[in-house]
Design a protein around this motif. Structure first.
Motif, PDB file in Angstrom:
ATOM      1  N   SER A   1     134.716 -41.243 -51.432  1.00 37.61           N
ATOM      2  CA  SER A   1     135.270 -39.888 -51.513  1.00 37.61           C
ATOM      3  C   SER A   1     134.236 -38.789 -51.359  1.00 37.61           C
ATOM      4  N   LYS A   2     133.027 -39.137 -50.949  1.00 33.28           N
ATOM      5  CA  LYS A   2     132.002 -38.099 -50.778  1.00 33.28           C
ATOM      6  C   LYS A   2     132.491 -37.001 -49.844  1.00 33.28           C
ATOM      7  N   THR A   3     132.184 -35.803 -50.183  1.00 33.90           N
ATOM      8  CA  THR A   3     132.556 -34.550 -49.491  1.00 33.90           C
ATOM      9  C   THR A   3     134.031 -34.161 -49.662  1.00 33.90           C
TER      10      THR A   3
ATOM     11  N   GLU B   1     130.857 -42.713 -54.447  1.00 36.74           N
ATOM     12  CA  GLU B   1     130.248 -41.400 -54.242  1.00 36.74           C
ATOM     13  C   GLU B   1     128.757 -41.558 -53.942  1.00 36.74           C
ATOM     14  N   ASN B   2     128.231 -40.656 -53.087  1.00 37.11           N
ATOM     15  CA  ASN B   2     126.828 -40.733 -52.677  1.00 37.11           C
ATOM     16  C   ASN B   2     125.940 -39.704 -53.344  1.00 37.11           C
ATOM     17  N   TYR B   3     126.474 -38.506 -53.558  1.00 38.04           N
ATOM     18  CA  TYR B   3     125.627 -37.390 -54.001  1.00 38.04           C
ATOM     19  C   TYR B   3     125.928 -37.099 -55.474  1.00 38.04           C
TER      20      TYR B   3
ATOM     21  N   ILE C   1     128.483 -45.796 -57.450  1.00 38.32           N
ATOM     22  CA  ILE C   1     127.461 -44.976 -56.790  1.00 38.32           C
ATOM     23  C   ILE C   1     126.923 -45.777 -55.604  1.00 38.32           C
ATOM     24  N   ILE C   2     127.050 -45.170 -54.409  1.00 40.73           N
ATOM     25  CA  ILE C   2     126.667 -45.896 -53.194  1.00 40.73           C
ATOM     26  C   ILE C   2     125.596 -45.147 -52.408  1.00 40.73           C
ATOM     27  N   GLY C   3     125.009 -44.118 -53.017  1.00 36.30           N
ATOM     28  CA  GLY C   3     123.901 -43.392 -52.380  1.00 36.30           C
ATOM     29  C   GLY C   3     122.624 -43.634 -53.164  1.00 36.30           C
TER      30      GLY C   3
ATOM     31  N   LEU D   1     124.893 -58.225 -53.644  1.00 39.55           N
ATOM     32  CA  LEU D   1     124.093 -57.552 -52.624  1.00 39.55           C
ATOM     33  C   LEU D   1     124.954 -56.585 -51.821  1.00 39.55           C
ATOM     34  N   MET D   2     124.306 -55.547 -51.318  1.00 44.79           N
ATOM     35  CA  MET D   2     125.004 -54.526 -50.535  1.00 44.79           C
ATOM     36  C   MET D   2     124.214 -54.236 -49.273  1.00 44.79           C
ATOM     37  N   CYS D   3     124.917 -53.899 -48.200  1.00 50.44           N
ATOM     38  CA  CYS D   3     124.211 -53.401 -47.005  1.00 50.44           C
ATOM     39  C   CYS D   3     125.091 -52.423 -46.238  1.00 50.44           C
ATOM     40  N   VAL D   4     124.421 -51.617 -45.437  1.00 51.39           N
ATOM     41  CA  VAL D   4     125.076 -50.800 -44.409  1.00 51.39           C
ATOM     42  C   VAL D   4     124.614 -51.383 -43.083  1.00 51.39           C
ATOM     43  N   ALA D   5     125.545 -51.878 -42.283  1.00 56.34           N
ATOM     44  CA  ALA D   5     125.157 -52.494 -41.012  1.00 56.34           C
ATOM     45  C   ALA D   5     124.602 -51.433 -40.070  1.00 56.34           C
TER      46      ALA D   5
ATOM     47  N   GLY E   1     130.820 -53.492 -45.238  1.00 57.97           N
ATOM     48  CA  GLY E   1     131.988 -53.124 -44.452  1.00 57.97           C
ATOM     49  C   GLY E   1     132.397 -51.695 -44.743  1.00 57.97           C
ATOM     50  N   MET E   2     132.544 -50.912 -43.675  1.00 59.35           N
ATOM     51  CA  MET E   2     132.939 -49.507 -43.769  1.00 59.35           C
ATOM     52  C   MET E   2     134.119 -49.299 -42.810  1.00 59.35           C
ATOM     53  N   SER E   3     134.506 -48.044 -42.579  1.00 58.36           N
ATOM     54  CA  SER E   3     135.712 -47.809 -41.761  1.00 58.36           C
ATOM     55  C   SER E   3     135.646 -48.512 -40.408  1.00 58.36           C
ATOM     56  N   GLY E   4     134.454 -48.559 -39.803  1.00 61.58           N
ATOM     57  CA  GLY E   4     134.344 -49.084 -38.443  1.00 61.58           C
ATOM     58  C   GLY E   4     134.067 -50.567 -38.334  1.00 61.58           C
TER      59      GLY E   4
ATOM     60  N   VAL F   1     134.671 -53.628 -49.817  1.00 56.64           N
ATOM     61  CA  VAL F   1     134.447 -52.807 -48.634  1.00 56.64           C
ATOM     62  C   VAL F   1     134.451 -51.346 -49.077  1.00 56.64           C
ATOM     63  N   ARG F   2     133.566 -50.563 -48.487  1.00 56.14           N
ATOM     64  CA  ARG F   2     133.425 -49.147 -48.868  1.00 56.14           C
ATOM     65  C   ARG F   2     133.971 -48.301 -47.729  1.00 56.14           C
ATOM     66  N   ILE F   3     135.138 -47.751 -47.915  1.00 53.00           N
ATOM     67  CA  ILE F   3     135.829 -47.104 -46.810  1.00 53.00           C
ATOM     68  C   ILE F   3     136.117 -45.642 -47.119  1.00 53.00           C
ATOM     69  N   GLY F   4     135.566 -44.783 -46.262  1.00 54.52           N
ATOM     70  CA  GLY F   4     135.723 -43.349 -46.460  1.00 54.52           C
ATOM     71  C   GLY F   4     136.701 -42.732 -45.491  1.00 54.52           C
ATOM     72  N   SER F   5     136.253 -42.540 -44.255  1.00 55.93           N
ATOM     73  CA  SER F   5     137.042 -41.751 -43.313  1.00 55.93           C
ATOM     74  C   SER F   5     138.403 -42.371 -42.997  1.00 55.93           C
ATOM     75  N   ALA F   6     138.523 -43.679 -43.031  1.00 61.34           N
ATOM     76  CA  ALA F   6     139.827 -44.290 -42.742  1.00 61.34           C
ATOM     77  C   ALA F   6     140.843 -44.024 -43.863  1.00 61.34           C
TER      78      ALA F   6
ATOM     79  N   ARG G   1     138.232 -37.299 -41.517  1.00 62.09           N
ATOM     80  CA  ARG G   1     136.877 -37.005 -41.048  1.00 62.09           C
ATOM     81  C   ARG G   1     136.136 -36.135 -42.062  1.00 62.09           C
ATOM     82  N   ARG G   2     134.861 -36.462 -42.284  1.00 65.45           N
ATOM     83  CA  ARG G   2     134.093 -35.691 -43.269  1.00 65.45           C
ATOM     84  C   ARG G   2     133.522 -34.432 -42.654  1.00 65.45           C
ATOM     85  N   ASP G   3     133.502 -33.366 -43.443  1.00 70.16           N
ATOM     86  CA  ASP G   3     132.862 -32.115 -43.052  1.00 70.16           C
ATOM     87  C   ASP G   3     131.696 -31.893 -44.013  1.00 70.16           C
TER      88      ASP G   3
END
Ligand code: PLP
Length: 238
Positions: A35-37, A56-58, A79-81, A161-165, A201-204, A217-222, A226-228
């Motif tokens: 839900s960041k932004t 949340e990242n920030y 917390i993912i940031g 464990l966590m990763c961003v591909a 795993g993210m939206s894409g 899975v950490r899914i934001g924009s889907a 779209r984030r602003d």
């Protein structure tokens, strides 16, 4: 708001189907709604659709929203940031999960600052799976050793464990990166740290991640659209 609820429920169904296709129970993949932004009202809408896990990242932005949403007692904050040293106390006191442990020092601070009356903070070690200079996390070869050290801390519980591909990776590269994560989790269990979470795993790229064993899975924009980042920055500066 109706759209957000639709997005969320639609994804929950698709995740269940993808888990089954991978030969796993349909409820074995948790959706962390990132839900960041996005404002607290959007979180409320997705919560009303059944979501409980939010990412949340920030930290400043998150704390303001967590205050707004304090009436939702069963919300689970992930917390993912990156957590900087001056933010560990707030995170230790209010978060349920931290997916982004990349240094022992951060873990030590979080453990020391976790209030003793709270359950252990659940953590994942972040792996810089493609060795990208701009990304956080430890190299794959160091992930098991760091997780073993973190597992000794009294007020943290290593979950996995966590990763961003890598952005723009094709299907084969994604499968290789997520497959390496799956192997690292097995290595971690083999040395005696019982860990059951693969946060990837993210939206894409969530479908490939689920096929490779993702449990979160950490899914934001889907979910939220779209984030602003400009709007978030303006909000943060007030
Ligand atoms: C923003 C973010 C996500 C969600 O990304 P989407 O592509 O919007 O799904 C997931 N994980 C991390 C670490 C993020 O920073």
């Amino acid at each position: 708001m109706v759209t957000l609820q639709h997005n969320y429920q639609n994804l929950v169904q698709k995740l269940a189907a993808a888990a089954q296709k991978a030969g796993r129970p349909s409820e074995s993949v948790r959706l962390v709604a990132v839900s960041k932004t996005f404002p607290a009202d959007d979180i409320r809408a997705v919560y009303a659709a059944g979501a409980r896990d939010f990412g949340e990242n920030y930290i400043q932005e998150w704390l303001a929203k967590a205050d707004d949403l304090a009436d939702l007692p069963d919300i689970v904050w992930h917390i993912i940031g990156d957590v900087q040293s001056n933010k560990t106390k707030a995170v230790a006191e209010r978060a349920h999960w931290v997916h982004t442990i990349g240094r022992l020092k951060t873990a030590q601070r979080l453990s020391a600052q976790r209030p003793s009356e709270m359950p252990p903070l659940q953590v994942c070690v972040e792996v810089n799976i493609a060795g990208e200079a701009a990304k956080h996390g430890v190299p794959p070869a160091e992930a098991v050793a760091l997780a073993c050290e973190v597992a000794k801390l009294p007020n943290l519980r290593v979950r996995g464990l966590m990763c961003v591909a890598e952005a723009g990776a094709d299907g084969a590269a994604l499968a290789e990166q997520f497959g390496t994560m799956q192997k690292l989790l097995a290595d971690l269990n083999a040395v005696g740290v019982a860990a059951d979470v693969l946060s990837m795993g993210m939206s894409g790229d969530w479908e490939t991640a689920v096929a490779c064993g993702a449990t979160h899975v950490r899914i934001g924009s889907a979910v939220f659209g779209r984030r602003d980042y400009g709007a978030a920055a303006r909000q943060k500066s007030v």
